[in-house]
Scaffold this active site. Structure first.
Site, PDB file in Angstrom:
ATOM      1  N   HIS A  65       0.833  -1.194   0.000  1.00  0.00           N
ATOM      2  CA  HIS A  65       0.000   0.000   0.000  1.00  0.00           C
ATOM      3  C   HIS A  65       0.870   1.247   0.000  1.00  0.00           C
ATOM      4  CE1 HIS A  65       0.220  -1.000   4.445  1.00  0.00           C
ATOM      5  NE2 HIS A  65       0.711   0.219   4.425  1.00  0.00           N
ATOM      6  N   GLU A  84      -3.537   3.852   1.935  1.00  0.00           N
ATOM      7  CA  GLU A  84      -3.768   4.052   3.364  1.00  0.00           C
ATOM      8  C   GLU A  84      -3.780   5.550   3.627  1.00  0.00           C
ATOM      9  OE1 GLU A  84      -1.601   3.453   7.705  1.00  0.00           O
ATOM     10  OE2 GLU A  84      -1.073   2.094   6.062  1.00  0.00           O
ATOM     11  N   ASN A 129      -4.571  13.144  10.785  1.00  0.00           N
ATOM     12  CA  ASN A 129      -4.074  13.555  12.097  1.00  0.00           C
ATOM     13  C   ASN A 129      -5.033  14.602  12.662  1.00  0.00           C
ATOM     14  OD1 ASN A 129      -1.301  12.225  12.394  1.00  0.00           O
ATOM     15  ND2 ASN A 129      -1.162  13.141  10.361  1.00  0.00           N
ATOM     16  N   HIS A 137       1.970  11.509  -9.051  1.00  0.00           N
ATOM     17  CA  HIS A 137       0.560  11.131  -9.094  1.00  0.00           C
ATOM     18  C   HIS A 137       0.401   9.639  -8.814  1.00  0.00           C
ATOM     19  CE1 HIS A 137       2.013  10.484 -13.304  1.00  0.00           C
ATOM     20  NE2 HIS A 137       1.374   9.330 -13.134  1.00  0.00           N
ATOM     21  N   GLU A 195      -3.785   9.875 -12.363  1.00  0.00           N
ATOM     22  CA  GLU A 195      -3.792   9.681 -13.810  1.00  0.00           C
ATOM     23  C   GLU A 195      -4.738   8.522 -14.118  1.00  0.00           C
ATOM     24  OE1 GLU A 195      -0.795   8.716 -17.576  1.00  0.00           O
ATOM     25  OE2 GLU A 195      -0.110   8.428 -15.517  1.00  0.00           O
TER      26      GLU A 195
END
Length: 354
Positions: free
Chosen positions: A94, A145, A149, A163, A211
């Protein structure tokens, strides 16, 4: 893994480590054995509770010993490190980045990009929340992920991050849907400069660019992460030798003064890949504080750390178990300062069972 996220700027970095490695046991068929009972670093053996160096290394003075369990202190040669890296079972797990409004971002990703909210984790004592989204289960797909905060509403994306890439069957149709949902389209559908592939660019609520790439059905729709580098040859060499990635494709565009390469652990049409971009004459970029890192799976974080060291990478977290969790991780930066976290396969599988 509830206590991994630290205050900025390290918040999402530790979180990535905690959530990494969703590889299904049935896919990997990994034996549930401890590091001490496996072969020691790069082919050594355990004698009297001490991991001894393989003879080929010991004769050349390249490896002394390491304590059982694979603790730090072993030095290996580049050739031996590369041999092991090529055999390691790795994939991109991830990508971690920070957002200012988690609910708004989740809504955009699910309604406009077609992702699914896979899980959400709130850690009030550490003042952060994670959300995992993607196009399939974490044990078999590359996912995002998101880290929120508490109280932080915006971040600086900088100029270094490029990107994310998403493969879709009809770019024009996807763009129309995004427009209808109020999304921002920064490049209308059309052929890529210097090529024939149909693409478009959009922005999410935090300004991260995506993209959209037109291609047929694929098992990995979230297919790219593009990062800019200051020395392309140096970057290719590092990712091949230290990370064990393949150079899948290289394209130079002198008319537009840039070169791109695709690096990864399998073909682009079936795996998520890393797209590295070199803009002629640009050696440094501003990384900002929004993008955090990519997480990658590994069979052994100790060997991974040594391979990274001998190939010029910087270890930012020594390999070892996370406090209270015992999942082993190691973290590093590449020559351009991009962060990556590696997580032990077996440990994470055990964690999923809890």
């Amino acid at each position: 893994m509830a206590r991994l996220l630290l205050p900025l700027p390290f918040a999402a970095a530790a979180a990535a480590s905690a959530s990494s490695l969703h590889l299904a046991a049935s896919r990997l068929r990994l034996p549930a054995v401890s590091v001490a009972r496996r072969e020691c670093l790069f082919g050594g053996r355990v004698v009297g509770g001490v991991v001894r160096a393989p003879a080929s290394l010991a004769k050349r003075g390249l490896c002394a010993f390491a304590e059982a369990g694979g603790s730090a202190g072993t030095v290996v040669g580049q050739e031996e490190a590369m041999e092991w890296v090529k055999k390691d079972r790795r994939r991109l797990l991830h990508v971690v980045y920070r957002v200012g409004d988690l609910d708004k971002t989740i809504k955009f990703y699910t309604e406009c990009l077609g992702m699914k909210l896979l899980r959400k984790r709130d850690i009030p004592e550490e003042r952060y929340t994670n959300a995992f989204l993607g196009y399939g289960p974490e044990d078999s797909h590359f996912v995002v992920e998101l880290t929120y905060n508490y109280g932080v509403e915006s971040y600086d994306i900088g100029t270094a991050f490029g990107h994310f890439g998403i493969a879709v069957e009809d770019v024009a149709k996807t763009v129309e849907l995004i427009k209808a949902k109020g999304g921002t389209v920064t490049r209308e559908p059309g052929p890529v400069k210097g090529g024939k592939s149909v693409i478009a660019f959009i922005e999410d609520p935090d300004g991260y660019k995506f993209e959209l790439i037109e291609r047929g059905p694929t098992p990995e729709p979230l297919c790219q992460v593009m990062l800019r580098v200051g020395d392309l040859d140096r970057a290719i060499n590092f990712y091949e030798k230290a990370f064990g990635m393949e150079l899948l494709r290289k394209r130079d565009n002198p008319e537009y003064k840039y070169t791109i390469v695709m690096m990864g652990y399998g073909p682009e049409d079936k795996n998520a890949v890393l797209e590295l971009t070199y803009n002629y004459g640009v050696k440094e970029y501003d990384k900002g504080n929004a993008y955090a890192q990519i997480a990658i799976s590994t069979d052994d974080v100790y060997k991974t750390a040594e391979a990274i060291r001998v190939n010029g990478g910087k270890i930012t977290r020594e390999p070892g178990p996370l406090p209270g969790i015992n999942t082993k991780i190691t973290a590093c930066t590449d020559p351009d300062g991009w962060k990556t976290v590696f997580v032990d396969n077996i440990d994470f599988l055990k964690e999923l069972e809890e």
